[in-house]
Design a protein around this motif. Structure first.
Motif, PDB file in Angstrom:
ATOM      1  N   SER A 125       5.300  -3.387   7.785  1.00 26.87           N
ATOM      2  CA  SER A 125       4.048  -4.046   7.409  1.00 26.87           C
ATOM      3  C   SER A 125       3.715  -3.885   5.924  1.00 26.87           C
ATOM      4  N   HIS A 126       4.213  -2.819   5.305  1.00 22.41           N
ATOM      5  CA  HIS A 126       3.928  -2.595   3.878  1.00 22.41           C
ATOM      6  C   HIS A 126       5.151  -2.857   2.998  1.00 22.41           C
ATOM      7  N   MET A 171       0.820  -1.198   0.000  1.00 25.21           N
ATOM      8  CA  MET A 171       0.000   0.000   0.000  1.00 25.21           C
ATOM      9  C   MET A 171       0.864   1.261   0.000  1.00 25.21           C
ATOM     10  N   SER A 188       7.822  -1.224   2.764  1.00 30.89           N
ATOM     11  CA  SER A 188       8.081   0.071   2.140  1.00 30.89           C
ATOM     12  C   SER A 188       9.514   0.521   2.337  1.00 30.89           C
TER      13      SER A 188
END
Length: 85
Positions: A28-29, A1, A31
């Motif tokens: 969690s992403h 995301m 990133s």
């Protein structure tokens, strides 16, 4: 995301406390995490390059301990404009 998580940091206690949230988001992403500090000529407490470097080092250490790599950027100017750029 989230492809990139930008974490602008200053010397406030809250900034280092919120590092855990930036780390959590990046993890969690999956990133890219960027730590950004802005040298401000109009604020003496944020116009010390040595202090800014130390601040970024501490934040980077906290990120590294969490097992995440990050990019570190130091810029000069007005924080709102630098962050938007």
């Amino acid at each position: 995301m989230f492809e990139t998580v930008l974490f602008p940091i200053d010397q406030s206690r809250e900034a280092l406390e919120t590092a855990s949230k930036a780390i959590e988001l990046a993890r969690s992403h999956q990133s890219r995490l960027i730590l950004l500090a802005v040298l401000q000529t109009d604020r003496p407490e944020m116009n010390n390059a040595k202090l800014i470097t130390s601040l970024l080092s501490r934040a980077k250490e906290q990120v590294s301990k969490a097992g995440i790599s990050c990019e570190v950027i130091e810029r000069e100017g007005k924080p709102a404009f630098v962050i938007c750029d």
